[in-house]
Design an enzyme around this catalytic site. Structure first.
Site, PDB file in Angstrom:
ATOM      1  N   LEU A  33       0.722  -1.321  -0.144  1.00 38.64           N
ATOM      2  CA  LEU A  33       0.126   0.047  -0.099  1.00 38.64           C
ATOM      3  C   LEU A  33       0.929   1.435  -0.131  1.00 38.64           C
ATOM      4  O   LEU A  33       1.976   1.338   0.516  1.00 38.64           O
ATOM      5  CB  LEU A  33      -0.972   0.053   1.091  1.00 38.64           C
ATOM      6  CG  LEU A  33      -2.022  -1.396   1.437  1.00 38.64           C
ATOM      7  CD1 LEU A  33      -2.991  -0.897   2.420  1.00 38.64           C
ATOM      8  CD2 LEU A  33      -2.736  -1.282   0.128  1.00 38.64           C
ATOM      9  N   HIS A  37      -3.541   4.383  -2.527  1.00 41.22           N
ATOM     10  CA  HIS A  37      -4.542   3.363  -1.603  1.00 41.22           C
ATOM     11  C   HIS A  37      -4.974   4.070  -0.534  1.00 41.22           C
ATOM     12  O   HIS A  37      -6.575   3.953  -0.169  1.00 41.22           O
ATOM     13  CB  HIS A  37      -3.682   2.190  -1.231  1.00 41.22           C
ATOM     14  CG  HIS A  37      -3.184   1.334  -2.263  1.00 41.22           C
ATOM     15  ND1 HIS A  37      -2.066   0.965  -2.520  1.00 41.22           N
ATOM     16  CD2 HIS A  37      -3.896   0.455  -3.148  1.00 41.22           C
ATOM     17  CE1 HIS A  37      -1.646   0.412  -3.484  1.00 41.22           C
ATOM     18  NE2 HIS A  37      -2.772  -0.135  -3.994  1.00 41.22           N
ATOM     19  N   GLN A  61      -5.058 -12.987 -12.524  1.00 39.59           N
ATOM     20  CA  GLN A  61      -5.081 -11.654 -13.230  1.00 39.59           C
ATOM     21  C   GLN A  61      -3.589 -11.586 -13.781  1.00 39.59           C
ATOM     22  O   GLN A  61      -3.259 -10.507 -14.365  1.00 39.59           O
ATOM     23  CB  GLN A  61      -5.697 -10.679 -12.617  1.00 39.59           C
ATOM     24  CG  GLN A  61      -4.912  -9.929 -11.400  1.00 39.59           C
ATOM     25  CD  GLN A  61      -5.495  -8.898 -10.695  1.00 39.59           C
ATOM     26  OE1 GLN A  61      -6.585  -9.054  -9.864  1.00 39.59           O
ATOM     27  NE2 GLN A  61      -4.998  -7.625 -10.802  1.00 39.59           N
ATOM     28  N   GLY A 147      -8.792   3.122  -7.999  1.00 44.36           N
ATOM     29  CA  GLY A 147      -8.238   4.363  -8.435  1.00 44.36           C
ATOM     30  C   GLY A 147      -8.340   4.559  -9.876  1.00 44.36           C
ATOM     31  O   GLY A 147      -8.464   3.701 -10.702  1.00 44.36           O
ATOM     32  N   SER A 185       2.312   3.950  -7.640  1.00 42.48           N
ATOM     33  CA  SER A 185       1.997   2.400  -7.865  1.00 42.48           C
ATOM     34  C   SER A 185       2.963   1.746  -6.925  1.00 42.48           C
ATOM     35  O   SER A 185       3.903   1.832  -6.718  1.00 42.48           O
ATOM     36  CB  SER A 185       2.360   2.255  -9.186  1.00 42.48           C
ATOM     37  OG  SER A 185       2.373   0.972  -9.773  1.00 42.48           O
ATOM     38  N   SER A 186       2.188   0.447  -6.643  1.00 45.20           N
ATOM     39  CA  SER A 186       3.116  -0.451  -5.699  1.00 45.20           C
ATOM     40  C   SER A 186       4.394  -0.959  -6.669  1.00 45.20           C
ATOM     41  O   SER A 186       5.375  -1.325  -6.054  1.00 45.20           O
ATOM     42  CB  SER A 186       2.253  -1.623  -5.447  1.00 45.20           C
ATOM     43  OG  SER A 186       0.885  -1.505  -4.728  1.00 45.20           O
TER      44      SER A 186
END
Length: 285
Positions: A33, A37, A61, A147, A185-186
């Site tokens: 996170l 987030h 995915q 998001g 972004s992670s």
């Protein structure tokens, strides 16, 4: 804050909330996170009585096994952030809990899932639909928060929700950016210091694209100039940049095809790290 590991526990928790006529906000995440987030969590906290955040790196995915393997996993740190943010429940299940047997469902997601990420990552959006449909069924959210950075994913989730008859509201939230413009972004944690230094060029190119369009350039001219700008940076390589209709996600050839404004969606490799971003083009006068 309670950390929940099983579907049964999640169903029980939300059932009690529902019986008490409490609204439920769901924030689906894959963990690792960041402030992006947390901005979703903050909005969910303001708009609902109960907030549920899921942390699950969903294998269905990922069409690239290496991407799944290297995806950052930081559950302990994530939970500390979520507790501070006032989350009620964290749903952090195992893969076996989510998929006790293979999920063979194939969703008719239509054209929104066939372009851009759908074309580059076969099966990706069907995997997204699988996990999000499960979360919607189990958590029964009043509202679910996503998001805007993943704008095509939002369109896919809306389609899935319509197919499955989910009544909850899908709430898109603005992109959260670092001070230099890089979309949070992670995956940013995988960037080397040198890569992190060049990555903001992506957003600079997107902002320049809006200016190019406002100067009267065509859609294709705007695309060509943007791709050239990104690719001129040593270490960045554009996978695609498309300007699309905001509802259908289909590429447009003329600005008049999106009279209310278009969306420019870009994916760029920074080394081996795949970064996505987008920007809104105002309606052409």
């Amino acid at each position: 804050m309670e950390i929940i590991r099983t579907v049964e526990q999640l169903r029980s928790a939300v059932s009690q909330a529902r019986e008490a006529a409490r609204t439920i906000g769901l924030v689906p995440t894959m963990g690792a996170l960041h402030d992006g987030h947390l901005s979703l969590v903050e909005r969910a906290r303001k708009e609902n009585d109960v907030v549920v955040v899921s942390i699950f790196v969903n294998p269905t995915q990922f069409n690239n096994p290496d991407d799944l393997r290297t995806y950052p996993r930081t559950e302990q740190a994530d939970c500390a952030l979520l507790e501070k943010a006032g989350v009620d429940y964290v749903f952090a299940p195992s893969v076996d809990e989510i998929y006790p047997e293979p999920d063979t469902r194939v969703f008719d997601l239509g054209p929104v899932a066939e372009v851009m990420e759908g074309a580059m990552r076969p099966g990706h959006f069907n995997g997204v639909a699988q996990i999000v449909s499960k979360l919607f069924a189990w958590a029964s959210p009043t509202r679910a928060y996503f998001g805007h950075k993943d704008i095509q994913q939002i369109a896919v989730i809306r389609r899935m929700a319509a197919l499955e008859g989910f009544a909850g509201e899908i709430v898109p939230c603005p992109i959260k950016r670092e001070d230099d413009g890089l979309a949070m972004s992670s995956r940013n944690t995988r960037l080397t210091p040198a890569q992190r230094a060049i990555a903001p060029a992506i957003y600079r190119a997107l902002r320049a694209a809006v200016g190019i369009a406002q100067e009267g350039k065509s859609v294709q001219e705007t695309i060509d100039a943007t791709v050239a700008s990104v690719n001129a940076v040593d270490g960045l390589e554009t996978e695609y940049f498309q300007i699309v209709h905001p509802d259908t996600m289909q590429p447009i050839a003329e600005w008049a095809e999106a009279p209310q404004g278009a969306i420019g969606c870009i994916t760029v490799y920074c080394g081996e790290v795949r970064l996505i971003d987008n920007i809104t083009f105002p309606a052409q006068s």
